[in-house]
Design a protein around this motif. Structure first.
Motif, short mmCIF file in Angstrom:
data_model
loop_
_atom_site.label_atom_id
_atom_site.label_comp_id
_atom_site.label_asym_id
_atom_site.label_seq_id
_atom_site.Cartn_x
_atom_site.Cartn_y
_atom_site.Cartn_z
N HIS A 191 0.91 -1.26 -0.17
CA HIS A 191 -0.04 -0.04 0.02
C HIS A 191 0.88 1.21 -0.09
CE1 HIS A 191 -3.02 3.03 0.73
NE2 HIS A 191 -2.29 3.34 1.85
N GLY A 192 1.93 1.20 0.85
CA GLY A 192 2.76 2.41 0.88
C GLY A 192 3.44 2.76 -0.43
N PHE A 193 4.01 1.59 -1.12
CA PHE A 193 4.99 1.65 -2.25
C PHE A 193 3.81 2.11 -3.28
CE2 PHE A 193 8.13 -1.52 -0.59
CZ PHE A 193 8.88 -0.39 -0.35
N ALA A 194 2.45 1.66 -3.26
CA ALA A 194 1.48 2.13 -4.28
C ALA A 194 1.44 3.58 -4.11
CB ALA A 194 0.50 0.96 -4.24
N GLU A 195 1.07 4.10 -2.95
CA GLU A 195 0.83 5.28 -2.63
C GLU A 195 1.93 6.28 -3.26
OE1 GLU A 195 -2.04 7.27 -1.40
OE2 GLU A 195 -2.84 5.49 -2.35
N SER A 196 3.37 5.82 -2.85
CA SER A 196 4.43 6.63 -3.37
C SER A 196 4.71 6.76 -4.64
CB SER A 196 5.74 6.24 -2.86
OG SER A 196 6.75 6.72 -3.46
N LEU A 197 4.29 5.75 -5.49
CA LEU A 197 4.37 5.63 -6.88
C LEU A 197 3.33 6.63 -7.58
CD1 LEU A 197 5.32 4.52 -9.91
CD2 LEU A 197 3.82 2.49 -9.12
N ARG A 198 2.02 6.31 -7.13
CA ARG A 198 0.95 7.26 -7.56
C ARG A 198 1.26 8.73 -7.23
NH1 ARG A 198 -2.77 10.01 -5.30
NH2 ARG A 198 -2.42 9.45 -3.17
N ILE A 199 1.69 9.15 -6.36
CA ILE A 199 1.95 10.57 -6.23
C ILE A 199 3.23 11.08 -7.03
CG2 ILE A 199 2.86 12.44 -4.51
CD1 ILE A 199 1.57 10.60 -2.24
N ARG A 200 4.19 10.56 -7.46
CA ARG A 200 5.11 10.38 -8.18
C ARG A 200 4.61 10.72 -9.67
NH1 ARG A 200 10.72 8.24 -5.47
NH2 ARG A 200 10.17 9.09 -3.31
N GLU A 201 3.90 9.77 -9.91
CA GLU A 201 3.50 9.75 -11.40
C GLU A 201 2.43 11.05 -11.57
OE1 GLU A 201 3.41 5.01 -12.76
OE2 GLU A 201 1.47 5.84 -11.83
N GLU A 202 1.71 11.20 -10.73
CA GLU A 202 0.56 12.44 -10.81
C GLU A 202 1.70 13.74 -10.77
OE1 GLU A 202 -2.02 12.36 -7.63
OE2 GLU A 202 -3.28 10.83 -8.37
N LEU A 203 2.57 13.74 -9.98
CA LEU A 203 3.40 15.11 -10.14
C LEU A 203 4.44 14.91 -11.52
CD1 LEU A 203 4.70 15.21 -6.20
CD2 LEU A 203 3.10 16.68 -7.46
N GLY A 204 4.62 13.74 -11.96
CA GLY A 204 5.59 13.86 -13.14
C GLY A 204 6.81 13.81 -12.51
N TYR A 205 7.09 13.23 -11.33
CA TYR A 205 8.60 13.31 -10.81
C TYR A 205 9.29 12.11 -11.45
CZ TYR A 205 12.04 13.32 -7.40
OH TYR A 205 13.26 13.44 -6.43
N LEU A 206 9.57 12.21 -12.71
CA LEU A 206 10.24 11.10 -13.36
C LEU A 206 11.52 10.49 -12.69
CD1 LEU A 206 10.07 12.06 -17.08
CD2 LEU A 206 8.56 10.60 -15.86
N VAL A 207 12.32 11.34 -12.28
CA VAL A 207 13.54 10.74 -11.77
C VAL A 207 13.33 9.78 -10.37
CG1 VAL A 207 14.05 12.69 -10.05
CG2 VAL A 207 15.98 11.47 -11.14
#
Length: 259
Positions: A191-207
């Motif tokens: 759950h935590g890793f999925a939330e982290s990934l979701r936020i980064r994809e929404e922000l466009g934080y590619l790196v």
């Protein structure tokens, strides 16, 4: 492996064009180009330049002298307790990165600088969440104290939530999930890793997206795990092999030995 996090400048619709440009470059691993947009003659801009160049060190394992120079400039321009505390937080983070990546053991400097930052930054100040997160990184990766790390990450998570700082939240979700995985709490980690990934994809934080994909893959079964790792490899190649330390995790498994 730990990641950098600083305030999510440039990630909201109300940000000014300069911050938006800085964010876009930063998120695509162009830290030097982002830093070049900022004038080094004001405390806030000098501190942001230093933060960008410190982050580049952690992701590329290069640029240490340039980061040191930028940090010295930020320290010289800092006048208020908040500014001095923020500069001390960056000083501690650079020392932490050098220690973590085995460039030079600066663990004592990291602890001292983050302790100085804690004395200068009030508990309710906006910068406190980032400081708490970085103190958690020290506890987890240098002191090897997961309980202290978890407490610090939770404080940082609460602060990032209160301040609506999604980028920092992506880091606190990620590191709390990493501790959960270490404890065998697979569902909580996923759950935590999925939330982290979701936020980064929404922000466009590619790196930061490829590392998030790899972490989530570690909690998934096949074929989803392989799909996530292949997507991480694609992004890793797209960004020119950054973050450098992810190469070890993305290396293909050696073929099985045959008689």
């Amino acid at each position: 492996m730990a990641h950098s996090a600083m305030s999510g400048n440039g990630t909201t619709a109300g940000d000014d064009p300069l911050q938006t440009a800085v964010w876009r470059l930063r998120s695509r691993a162009c830290w030097s180009d982002a830093a070049a947009l900022l004038p080094p003659d004001t405390p806030a801009a000098a501190l942001q330049r230093a933060s960008l160049l410190v982050e580049r060190c952690l992701y590329t394992e290069q640029g240490w002298e340039e980061a040191e120079d930028a940090l010295r400039t930020a320290e010289a321009l800092a006048h208020s307790d908040d500014e001095r505390g923020a500069a001390a937080c960056e000083r501690g983070y650079l020392a932490y990165a050098a220690t973590l990546l085995a460039v030079r053991d600066r663990a004592d400097e990291a602890r001292a600088a983050l302790g100085r930052a804690a004395a200068l930054i009030p508990p309710a100040a906006p910068q406190r969440a980032l400081l708490d997160f970085r103190r958690g990184l020290l506890a987890e990766n240098l002191t090897r104290s997961p309980q202290a790390a978890r407490a610090a990450y939770r404080r940082a998570h609460a602060g990032a939530t209160a301040q609506s700082d999604p980028l920092l939240l992506s880091f606190t979700w990620r590191h709390l999930a990493g501790l959960a995985l270490r404890d065998g709490e697979l569902a909580e980690a996923r759950h935590g890793f999925a939330e982290s990934l979701r936020i980064r994809e929404e922000l466009g934080y590619l790196v930061g997206t490829a590392p998030a994909l790899v972490s989530l893959a570690d909690t998934e079964t096949e074929p989803e795990a392989s799909r996530l790792r292949e997507e991480a490899r694609r992004l890793f190649r797209l960004l020119g092999g950054v973050p450098t330390w992810l190469a070890r995790q993305l290396a293909p498994a050696p073929p099985a030995a045959t008689a």
